[in-house]
Design a protein around this motif. Structure first.
Motif: not given
Length: 125
Positions: A23-45
């Motif tokens: 999904p596109t969109g950076a997500g809402d940076a407001a406290p308590g909101r989920p982050s925007g979608p992240v595609e993990p890189s190798e070794g991602d936690r």
């Protein structure tokens, strides 16, 4: 011989899991909101968290497979709660029409010494 690396790269691409579009969109940076979608890189936690929650075993049981499912993390979001809540989308196949799965993983605060757990798992696509 010069074509061998190209062929191997093509085969690796064809064997990759089929993920739904991120999904596109950076997500809402407001406290308590989920982050925007992240595609993990190798070794991602996120891989460590999924392993600790037993996600591959759960998917294997869900699909009725004896062997470990080849799981690819397509993307995830995270949200700080009393710990960390992850919404993760994974794919287990490169076949057209094969499903992707969306799941909620809860990682408790470190002082609890509890493992991450699956809070919800649905067949997404």
């Amino acid at each position: 011989m010069a074509r061998l690396p190209l062929v191997l790269a093509l085969l690796a691409t064809l064997a990759a899991a089929r993920c739904p579009p991120t999904p596109t969109g950076a997500g809402d940076a407001a406290p308590g909101r989920p982050s925007g979608p992240v595609e993990p890189s190798e070794g991602d936690r996120i891989y460590e968290i999924l392993s600790g929650a037993g996600v591959e075993e759960k998917l294997r049981a869900l699909q009725g497979m004896d062997q470990a499912a080849s799981m690819t993390v397509c993307y995830y979001t995270k949200q700080v709660v009393a710990g960390m809540m992850y919404e993760v989308v994974v794919s287990t196949s490169d076949s057209p029409g094969s499903p992707a799965y969306a799941m909620t993983i809860f990682e408790p605060l470190p002082y609890t010494r509890q493992k991450p757990s699956i809070r919800g798992l649905i067949r997404a696509i």
